[in-house]
Scaffold this active site. Structure first.
Site, PDB file in Angstrom:
ATOM      1  NE  ARG A   1      -2.569   1.014   3.644  1.00  0.00           N
ATOM      2  CZ  ARG A   1      -2.281   2.177   4.226  1.00  0.00           C
ATOM      3  NH1 ARG A   1      -1.077   2.393   4.707  1.00  0.00           N
ATOM      4  NH2 ARG A   1      -3.190   3.124   4.322  1.00  0.00           N
TER       5      ARG A   1
ATOM      6  CG  ASP B   1      -1.012   5.561   6.252  1.00  0.00           C
ATOM      7  OD1 ASP B   1      -2.214   5.479   5.993  1.00  0.00           O
ATOM      8  OD2 ASP B   1      -0.133   4.826   5.769  1.00  0.00           O
TER       9      ASP B   1
END
Ligand code: ADE
Length: 226
Positions: A151, A166
């Protein structure tokens, strides 16, 4: 990027590799992931891959010959070979980002009590643990590492923005999120999120995120870089 995974349980990875993001990343040719059944290099009629440890003790170890043959058949000059083991370096966001820049990863998942020390010394570049608990084998840890690394490859996530948000990119946990309906089970979405005031929304989210981090992971503040 290419990732090869050597395991005694390739079927554990079938759904994981074909579904969702991992499936899409491969369809888009952003990564090529292959699994290799260690049994294929097993010895004799029974394709033996393990043996008892010298010095005694419980459990079995993966034998060096089949494992080294498997590794040698997939690794190249530029490969980074990683062994998944509970006594490895703790895996984290930073490591996932660094590994996503490699051209070829070879992941070795152990089983039983582990693998022969000579394989670790002659074939393994890095040893990685996904946490302080012991799983029955390294196949799920390999999947965890692959998911976190893949990812990070540009283009894998639809919106690149999701990466910069994130939690561990900036060492702050996520803020609470809501979708429709505005009222559910007697609980209302916080008014500020319905206000359309982006500055206020941003401030509310940051406050909630910091509050949660302070409560759950105060340790993250000591490494906070923003
Ligand atoms: N194999 C078994 N447990 C493990 C762990 N926690 N991390 C990596 N590999 C493992």
């Amino acid at each position: 990027m290419q990732i090869d995974i050597i395991t005694l349980f390739p079927a554990m990875l079938t759904g994981f590799l074909s579904e969702s993001m991992m499936g899409r990343a491969q369809e888009k040719d952003l990564v090529k992931i292959e699994t290799h059944d260690l049994r294929k290099w097993g010895e004799g009629k029974w394709q033996i891959t393990d043996d008892r440890p010298f010095g005694g003790g419980a459990g079995m170890l993966l034998k060096p010959e089949p494992l080294c043959e498997a590794i040698d058949s997939v690794r190249k000059k530029e490969s980074l070979t990683i062994y998944l083991t509970p006594d490895g370096e703790p895996f984290n966001h930073e490591m996932a980002v660094a590994l996503s820049k490699e051209s070829h990863l070879v992941l070795v998942s152990g089983h039983y009590e582990g693998i022969d020390q000579r394989v670790r010394e002659s074939r393994i570049d890095r040893e990685v643990s996904i946490g302080d608990y012991v799983l029955t084998n390294g196949t799920l840890p390999a999947a965890v590492l692959v998911d976190a690394v893949v990812r990070q490859i540009p283009g894998v996530l639809g919106a690149e923005k999701s990466l910069t948000q994130d939690s561990f990119q900036r060492n702050v946990l996520g803020f609470p999120q809501y979708t429709r309906p505005v009222e559910f089970d007697g609980m209302r979405v916080p008014e500020v999120l319905l206000s359309g005031n982006h500055k206020e929304i941003e401030r509310w989210r940051e406050e909630r995120a910091l509050e949660k981090t302070r409560e759950r992971r105060p340790d993250l503040f000591s490494t906070k870089d923003t």
